[in-house]
Design an enzyme around this catalytic site. Structure first.
Site, PDB file in Angstrom:
ATOM      1  N   LYS A 183      77.977  23.588  61.958  1.00 54.83           N
ATOM      2  CA  LYS A 183      78.597  24.818  62.448  1.00 54.83           C
ATOM      3  C   LYS A 183      79.898  24.505  63.186  1.00 54.83           C
ATOM      4  O   LYS A 183      80.923  25.142  62.955  1.00 54.83           O
ATOM      5  CB  LYS A 183      77.618  25.560  63.353  1.00 54.83           C
ATOM      6  CG  LYS A 183      78.111  26.907  63.850  1.00 54.83           C
ATOM      7  CD  LYS A 183      77.019  27.607  64.636  1.00 54.83           C
ATOM      8  CE  LYS A 183      77.492  28.949  65.175  1.00 54.83           C
ATOM      9  NZ  LYS A 183      76.438  29.643  65.929  1.00 54.83           N
ATOM     10  N   GLU A 189      76.146  12.977  64.643  1.00 56.27           N
ATOM     11  CA  GLU A 189      75.387  12.369  63.541  1.00 56.27           C
ATOM     12  C   GLU A 189      75.969  12.779  62.189  1.00 56.27           C
ATOM     13  O   GLU A 189      76.091  11.958  61.273  1.00 56.27           O
ATOM     14  CB  GLU A 189      73.914  12.793  63.613  1.00 56.27           C
ATOM     15  CG  GLU A 189      73.171  12.314  64.850  1.00 56.27           C
ATOM     16  CD  GLU A 189      73.206  13.294  65.988  1.00 56.27           C
ATOM     17  OE1 GLU A 189      72.335  13.198  66.882  1.00 56.27           O
ATOM     18  OE2 GLU A 189      74.111  14.169  66.006  1.00 56.27           O
ATOM     19  N   GLY A 244      72.120  27.968  64.334  1.00 63.14           N
ATOM     20  CA  GLY A 244      71.861  26.929  63.339  1.00 63.14           C
ATOM     21  C   GLY A 244      70.466  26.998  62.755  1.00 63.14           C
ATOM     22  O   GLY A 244      70.269  26.849  61.545  1.00 63.14           O
ATOM     23  N   GLU A 330      62.978  25.173  70.057  1.00 61.59           N
ATOM     24  CA  GLU A 330      64.386  25.247  70.435  1.00 61.59           C
ATOM     25  C   GLU A 330      64.755  26.666  70.846  1.00 61.59           C
ATOM     26  O   GLU A 330      65.583  26.870  71.735  1.00 61.59           O
ATOM     27  CB  GLU A 330      65.288  24.776  69.287  1.00 61.59           C
ATOM     28  CG  GLU A 330      66.749  24.624  69.706  1.00 61.59           C
ATOM     29  CD  GLU A 330      67.589  23.888  68.683  1.00 61.59           C
ATOM     30  OE1 GLU A 330      67.671  22.644  68.756  1.00 61.59           O
ATOM     31  OE2 GLU A 330      68.154  24.560  67.794  1.00 61.59           O
ATOM     32  N   HIS A 360      41.306  15.800  58.081  1.00 59.73           N
ATOM     33  CA  HIS A 360      40.909  14.399  58.185  1.00 59.73           C
ATOM     34  C   HIS A 360      41.784  13.641  59.175  1.00 59.73           C
ATOM     35  O   HIS A 360      41.780  12.415  59.196  1.00 59.73           O
ATOM     36  CB  HIS A 360      40.972  13.730  56.808  1.00 59.73           C
ATOM     37  CG  HIS A 360      40.033  14.349  55.818  1.00 59.73           C
ATOM     38  ND1 HIS A 360      38.744  13.882  55.610  1.00 59.73           N
ATOM     39  CD2 HIS A 360      40.175  15.419  55.000  1.00 59.73           C
ATOM     40  CE1 HIS A 360      38.157  14.618  54.691  1.00 59.73           C
ATOM     41  NE2 HIS A 360      38.994  15.564  54.305  1.00 59.73           N
TER      42      HIS A 360
END
Length: 510
Positions: A183, A189, A244, A330, A360
């Protein structure tokens, strides 16, 4: 858009479902069964009264009207406009946003028709720029007979180069396209990974012109994308009124259309639009997102729950709990309300994975642990394959889902304490008629609207995330200290004693 009428009819009609189970409501052909929540009629009436006192009906109206419900950032939350296939005007500061949204739809469709001979798509983004499209690509891959172009879709989010290396080892540089999604177009990153992929293309002999032809961007910061080297007609915009984690409906969802065709992407939007129409128009007593939000609030008030689980009994939805973690925690993981005062409740911890695998793993805790952890069981009525074994396998899958809910609700007495199941463990059951793009869109929009409702009930702004930024700020001086290679780093305003010690250890062993 051709699916608008279908979306509207599904939002209000459930006649084809016949008689629903006790404690059930339905919308968009999705059935919500809350019979095992342990909420009696008197309590439901009180919950709906509390919702009205909290202003939930007005909040829903304000959200769809484009009011600035994101108070801290002075913005609306208009992600519903991204899937508004009816193109009903959505006004923002006196202007209708729908022409701009529809223009992006046209550009996505045009791009789908242009791409030929592409073997690999590298989608670079993190958080909300990653979870939604990754979930959709994974889920729709399981739809029997879906029209698929067969490209390898790679999602590059982590700054850890292990993920980068794994993708670049498989991709073919001359037939790869790269979609950079951010955005702000400043996410660390994402920009670092994008530069690494560009370097890989260059190292494999692609010219500057070929690289430019391979790069696409989805961003609200068009100047920054141009500065990076993205050609203007390769930039797909989205807007600051889209959070986002609510952005998969925008060009962030481009991989869905590219892999499965624009019609499938349109169906995805249509399912979400149908759920929006239901959320906007249904009474609180029949409103699926509101009912789900109130059920969770009830368990918080009664049991002081700190976690809940989402267990999809569909392998195709194994990524759904990961997407939901960001959406809920968030959006609503906050201790201060919209009025600046501490709140009583906020988002519980969210976790889950596909059933019956989950049985399980951690269901032991659900049945006999001291904690009460509500569960959303999500099941699909039709099998997710056309294998000859599909019907028999699916019957066993559904029986496990129903049995777990019943066992958790009723428990079991026994002489041996180890064999006692306390019971009274609340759960809801969501039943999708099938899993395709339409119902996947409806499911995601259902939970988005539930998150917004919970924010209204808790008096929390669900559309900002200030807590995410603090760690990013602290990471900058730490990264500089690591880059020095010195094992004599001292404390300062950005680095405390313990962190300095850790940096010194890392640098001395690098």
């Amino acid at each position: 858009m051709s699916l608008t009428t279908d979306s509207q009819s599904k939002a209000i009609s459930t006649n084809d479902l016949g008689t629903l189970p006790n404690g059930s409501h339905a919308a968009v052909d999705v059935v919500l069964d809350t019979a095992y929540q342990g909420i009696d009629e008197k309590s439901w009436k009180k919950l709906f009264a509390n919702a009205r006192s909290a202003g939930v009906p007005e909040f829903i109206t304000d959200m769809f009207a484009g009011k600035h419900i994101n108070q801290s950032e002075d913005r609306p939350a208009l992600h519903s406009a991204l899937r508004n296939l009816s193109k009903t005007p959505v006004m923002l500061h006196g202007q209708d946003v729908m022409p701009a949204v529809a223009n992006v739809w046209r550009r996505i469709e045009a791009l789908c028709n242009k791409w030929v001979g592409i073997t690999d798509v590298i989608h670079i983004g993190i958080g909300g720029s990653d979870f939604g499209p990754r979930l959709a690509i994974e889920a729709l891959a399981h739809v029997p007979g879906i029209d698929c172009r067969g490209m390898r879709m790679h999602f590059l989010a982590n700054i850890d180069t292990a993920e980068l290396a794994r993708i670049l080892d498989r991709a073919q540089p001359n037939s790869t396209r790269v979609i950079i999604v951010s955005k702000s177009f400043t996410t660390l990153e994402t920009t670092m990974n994008a530069k690494a992929v560009v370097a890989w293309l260059k190292a494999n002999g692609l010219t500057k012109s070929q690289i430019n032809h391979s790069l696409f961007a989805v961003t609200a910061n068009i100047p920054a994308a141009k500065e990076f080297g993205i050609e203007e007609d390769h930039i797909f915009p989205f807007w600051d009124w889209v959070g986002g984690r609510y952005s998969v409906w925008s060009a962030v969802g481009l991989p869905i259309a590219l892999q499965y065709g624009f019609k499938t992407f349109e169906e995805f939007l249509a399912g979400a639009h149908a759920m929006d129409l239901h959320f906007k128009n249904a009474s609180l007593e029949n409103n699926l997102p509101v009912i789900m939000a109130l059920a969770l609030l009830y368990q918080q008030d009664k049991h002081d729950i700190k976690a809940y689980a989402a267990i999809p009994y569909a392998d195709a939805l194994d990524w759904f709990p990961k997407w939901l973690q960001q959406l809920d925690m968030e959006s609503n993981g906050k201790s201060i309300g919209r009025d600046g005062k501490p709140v009583k409740h906020s988002s519980p911890v969210v976790f889950g994975s596909a059933g019956s695998n989950a049985q399980h793993s951690y269901f032991q805790l659900f049945h006999q642990g001291p904690e009460i952890i509500p569960i959303d069981f999500i099941a699909v009525r039709k099998p997710m394959s056309d294998r000859p074994e599909a019907i028999a396998h699916h019957r066993i899958l559904l029986s496990n889902c129903l049995a777990q809910a019943q066992a958790l609700a009723h428990g079991k007495n026994a002489d041996n304490p180890n064999d006692i199941y306390p019971g009274n463990r609340p759960s809801s059951l969501l039943l999708l008629p099938e899993l395709n793009a339409f119902y996947l869109g409806a499911l995601l929009a259902l939970y988005e609207n539930r998150a917004a409702t919970l924010g209204a009930l808790w008096n929390i702004n669900s559309f900002d995330q200030p807590g995410v930024e603090f760690g990013k700020v602290l990471a900058k001086p730490i990264e500089k200290a690591l880059a020095t290679g010195s094992d004599h780093i001292e404390t300062n305003d950005g680095i405390d004693t313990i962190t300095a010690s850790r940096i010194n250890f890392l640098n001395s062993h690098s």
